[in-house]
Design a protein around this motif. Structure first.
Motif, PDB file in Angstrom:
ATOM      1  N   GLY A  81     -35.897  14.006  -0.229  1.00  0.00           N
ATOM      2  CA  GLY A  81     -34.694  14.452   0.154  1.00  0.00           C
ATOM      3  C   GLY A  81     -34.084  15.406  -1.057  1.00  0.00           C
ATOM      4  O   GLY A  81     -33.240  16.434  -0.493  1.00  0.00           O
ATOM      5  N   ASN A  85     -32.882  19.585   2.777  1.00  0.00           N
ATOM      6  CA  ASN A  85     -32.666  18.868   3.855  1.00  0.00           C
ATOM      7  C   ASN A  85     -33.655  18.399   4.769  1.00  0.00           C
ATOM      8  O   ASN A  85     -34.096  17.757   5.588  1.00  0.00           O
ATOM      9  N   LEU A  88     -36.068  15.881   3.653  1.00  0.00           N
ATOM     10  CA  LEU A  88     -35.460  14.572   3.731  1.00  0.00           C
ATOM     11  C   LEU A  88     -35.739  14.417   5.414  1.00  0.00           C
ATOM     12  O   LEU A  88     -36.404  13.212   5.556  1.00  0.00           O
ATOM     13  N   ALA A  89     -35.522  15.433   6.214  1.00  0.00           N
ATOM     14  CA  ALA A  89     -35.862  15.101   7.733  1.00  0.00           C
ATOM     15  C   ALA A  89     -37.117  14.962   7.881  1.00  0.00           C
ATOM     16  O   ALA A  89     -37.519  13.744   8.528  1.00  0.00           O
ATOM     17  N   SER A  92     -37.966  11.393   6.471  1.00  0.00           N
ATOM     18  CA  SER A  92     -37.573  10.355   7.165  1.00  0.00           C
ATOM     19  C   SER A  92     -38.248  10.122   8.643  1.00  0.00           C
ATOM     20  O   SER A  92     -38.465   9.039   9.060  1.00  0.00           O
ATOM     21  N   GLU A 308     -31.079  17.841  12.918  1.00  0.00           N
ATOM     22  CA  GLU A 308     -31.107  17.990  11.333  1.00  0.00           C
ATOM     23  C   GLU A 308     -30.281  16.840  10.925  1.00  0.00           C
ATOM     24  O   GLU A 308     -30.363  15.909  10.126  1.00  0.00           O
ATOM     25  N   ASP A 312     -30.781  13.251   9.473  1.00  0.00           N
ATOM     26  CA  ASP A 312     -30.571  12.851   8.256  1.00  0.00           C
ATOM     27  C   ASP A 312     -29.579  11.617   8.025  1.00  0.00           C
ATOM     28  O   ASP A 312     -29.748  10.849   7.356  1.00  0.00           O
ATOM     29  N   SER A 313     -28.483  11.601   8.774  1.00  0.00           N
ATOM     30  CA  SER A 313     -27.390  10.618   8.697  1.00  0.00           C
ATOM     31  C   SER A 313     -27.901   9.285   9.075  1.00  0.00           C
ATOM     32  O   SER A 313     -28.019   8.154   8.613  1.00  0.00           O
ATOM     33  N   SER A 315     -31.162   8.553   9.539  1.00  0.00           N
ATOM     34  CA  SER A 315     -32.334   7.807   8.567  1.00  0.00           C
ATOM     35  C   SER A 315     -31.853   7.281   7.454  1.00  0.00           C
ATOM     36  O   SER A 315     -32.410   6.368   6.763  1.00  0.00           O
ATOM     37  N   SER A 381     -24.381   8.378   0.978  1.00  0.00           N
ATOM     38  CA  SER A 381     -25.413   9.068   1.499  1.00  0.00           C
ATOM     39  C   SER A 381     -25.933  10.141   0.094  1.00  0.00           C
ATOM     40  O   SER A 381     -26.841  10.802  -0.097  1.00  0.00           O
ATOM     41  N   THR A 385     -29.170  12.564  -0.678  1.00  0.00           N
ATOM     42  CA  THR A 385     -28.900  13.981  -0.675  1.00  0.00           C
ATOM     43  C   THR A 385     -27.614  14.418  -1.007  1.00  0.00           C
ATOM     44  O   THR A 385     -26.559  13.720  -1.154  1.00  0.00           O
ATOM     45  N   VAL A 390     -23.466  15.419   5.695  1.00  0.00           N
ATOM     46  CA  VAL A 390     -24.144  14.145   5.981  1.00  0.00           C
ATOM     47  C   VAL A 390     -23.724  13.041   5.315  1.00  0.00           C
ATOM     48  O   VAL A 390     -23.532  11.821   5.926  1.00  0.00           O
TER      49      VAL A 390
END
Length: 505
Positions: A81, A85, A88-89, A92, A308, A312-313, A315, A381, A385, A390
């Protein structure tokens, strides 16, 4: 849970208690619960003290093992991450969309060892534990070969499921490095259940703790010093899992505590594989449906607008839920061992009492954690990240995360009871109905039709979990534990026949 075979319940009830290794005398708990001359309050107080001692010798190290194992995956996601971003995605999606598929399938198949080893240990049929371990490892390794195909073709699979090509491409790179991890799972889960069934959990905790530090160092070197990016992060994770596997196997071979249960490699590992596969498949379906359930949340989130941010949020929340879930998974492992040991030893009252005590402890622990996370909702979070959008999205999802944690305080315990009793087929049917006929469709309706987005998807699926938990609680507390002792006795008679190929239940 129904039986078509007859058995002498008196023989099962009078079966001697397991006293192998460092397991305390389970028979003491049964004697206390059966002592009708002692006042009820005094009986329950003494029984609670005995059960707590038995339980925490199992649960505390098990919680540590599962939390550290999960923390290794979580740290890999954190390293990824901080690359960006997109990374990270991708990590995840690779972890939650592909890797958890293999994890759920293999740990599910491995739970067959948990049922058989736990009941065999309770019934003092120690020599069969090593055979069950080897049979399961053979089956899981063969399954791992098939899973490798999914990993190799992860990019087209993710695109087919509706993920964006950019995220799917990055996720597939991450997944390639997890291929060695598949086979580490295939060996580790049978070893883990083999040790847990004997109440040998502390060595695994020490090994996991030591490996975590090695993993963090390897990840830092691979990602930041060697510049290997996503592939380096996942390769470091795979290597760390193999360290755990090798260390645990060396312990089994060298330890005096496993002298009676591990008697070397045996050709019996290759006998009765089709019948063993049936029990493993039922176990796999039961647990896979649970592990894959929240995987669907992440996959559906990839279909939302601004995928995305949604990925992100969600995951991040799912990673936190998964980490805290390891507390309940530790209790799940403990209750599975407690129930299977007591049933194998012919102690129905002890098995029933253990279910109640474990539920109380697990529920209390997760409620406390949920309150703490709600208090920290605005900053959670930033461990993953630096994005402010996010952070706001994660904060918005925190109430649902807290509800999920509270519900997860009891649901895994009932699943553990099911494994201890050998109810996997029944629970698999319940999971299909609650999760995939009710939960996922509701989540899709709330998320897409009513346009509630990620919160709607999660809410609908939480409804499915609630219904499943209520059903399992109802069944568990209406269980005839004397009848379960009969079932355990028959299962041992069937599966411990070493002179001929194992026949199907």
């Amino acid at each position: 849970m129904d039986s078509s075979q007859n058995v002498d319940v008196n023989q099962a009830l009078l079966q001697p208690q397991a006293d192998h290794g460092t397991v305390p005398s389970h028979g003491e708990l049964e004697r206390v619960l059966s002592d009708v001359e002692t006042p009820l309050f005094l009986r329950l107080r003494k029984a609670t003290m005995i059960e707590s001692k038995l339980l925490f010798k199992l649960a505390a190290p098990a919680v540590i093992v599962y939390m550290i194992n999960y923390l290794m995956s979580m740290s890999t996601q954190i390293f990824s991450g901080h690359l960006g971003n997109l990374e990270l995605a991708a990590a995840s999606l690779g972890n939650t969309g592909i890797q958890i598929f293999a994890f759920g399938l293999l740990i599910g198949m491995g739970s067959a060892v948990e049922t058989l080893c736990g009941q065999a240990f309770g019934g003092k049929k120690y020599e069969m534990l090593g055979v069950y371990l080897q049979r399961s490892t053979v089956l899981l390794t063969l399954t791992g070969v098939l899973l490798t195909v999914i990993y190799v073709f992860s990019k087209p699979i993710l695109i087919f499921l509706g993920q964006s090509p950019e995220i799917a491409s990055a996720a597939s790179l991450f997944v390639y490095g997890l291929i060695p991890q598949i086979f580490a799972y295939a060996v580790n889960f049978p070893i883990q259940k083999f040790l847990q069934s004997q109440s040998i959990v502390a060595p695994s905790a020490y090994i996991a703790a030591a490996t975590l530090f090695i993993h963090l160092l390897l990840s830092w070197l691979a990602v930041y010093k060697l510049g290997m990016g996503l592939l380096g992060a996942s390769l470091a994770l795979s290597f760390s899992w193999w360290i755990i596997v090798v260390a645990q196997f060396v312990y089994i071979v060298k330890s005096e505590r496993c002298r009676e249960t591990w008697r070397g490699f045996s050709v019996q590992a290759f006998s009765g594989l089709p019948s063993f596969f049936k029990l493993s498949a039922a176990s796999a379906v039961m647990l896979c449906l649970e592990f894959w359930y929240y995987q669907v949340v992440v996959l559906l989130a990839g279909l939302l607008e601004n995928p995305e941010l949604a990925l992100d949020s969600l995951s991040i929340c799912m990673t936190i839920v998964g980490w805290v879930f390891m507390i309940s998974v530790g209790f799940n492992a403990a209750i599975s061992v407690r129930v299977s040991n007591e049933l194998g030893a012919g102690n129905p009252k002890s098995a029933a009492f253990s279910v109640i005590i474990v539920n109380i402890y697990s529920f209390t622990a997760t409620v406390i954690v949920a309150i703490v996370l709600l208090a920290c909702r605005d900053v959670l979070s930033y461990a993953f990240t630096d994005g402010e959008k996010v952070a706001a999205a994660v904060s918005d999802l925190c109430p649902l995360m807290a509800l999920t944690l509270v519900l997860n305080g009891i649901q895994p315990v009932f699943s553990g009871v099911a494994v201890g009793c050998g109810w996997q087929t029944f629970v698999a049917k319940v999971n299909v109905g609650c999760y995939y006929i009710i939960g996922i469709p509701l989540g899709a309706i709330f998320g897409f039709y009513f346009k509630f987005g990620a919160k709607g998807i999660w809410t609908g699926m939480l409804c499915g979990t609630l219904i499943q938990t209520v059903i399992l609680a109802w069944v568990t507390f209406r269980t005839d534990w004397v009848k379960e002792v009969e079932e355990a006795s028959k299962r041992l008679d069937i599966w411990s026949d070493k002179k001929r190929e194992v026949v199907s239940e």
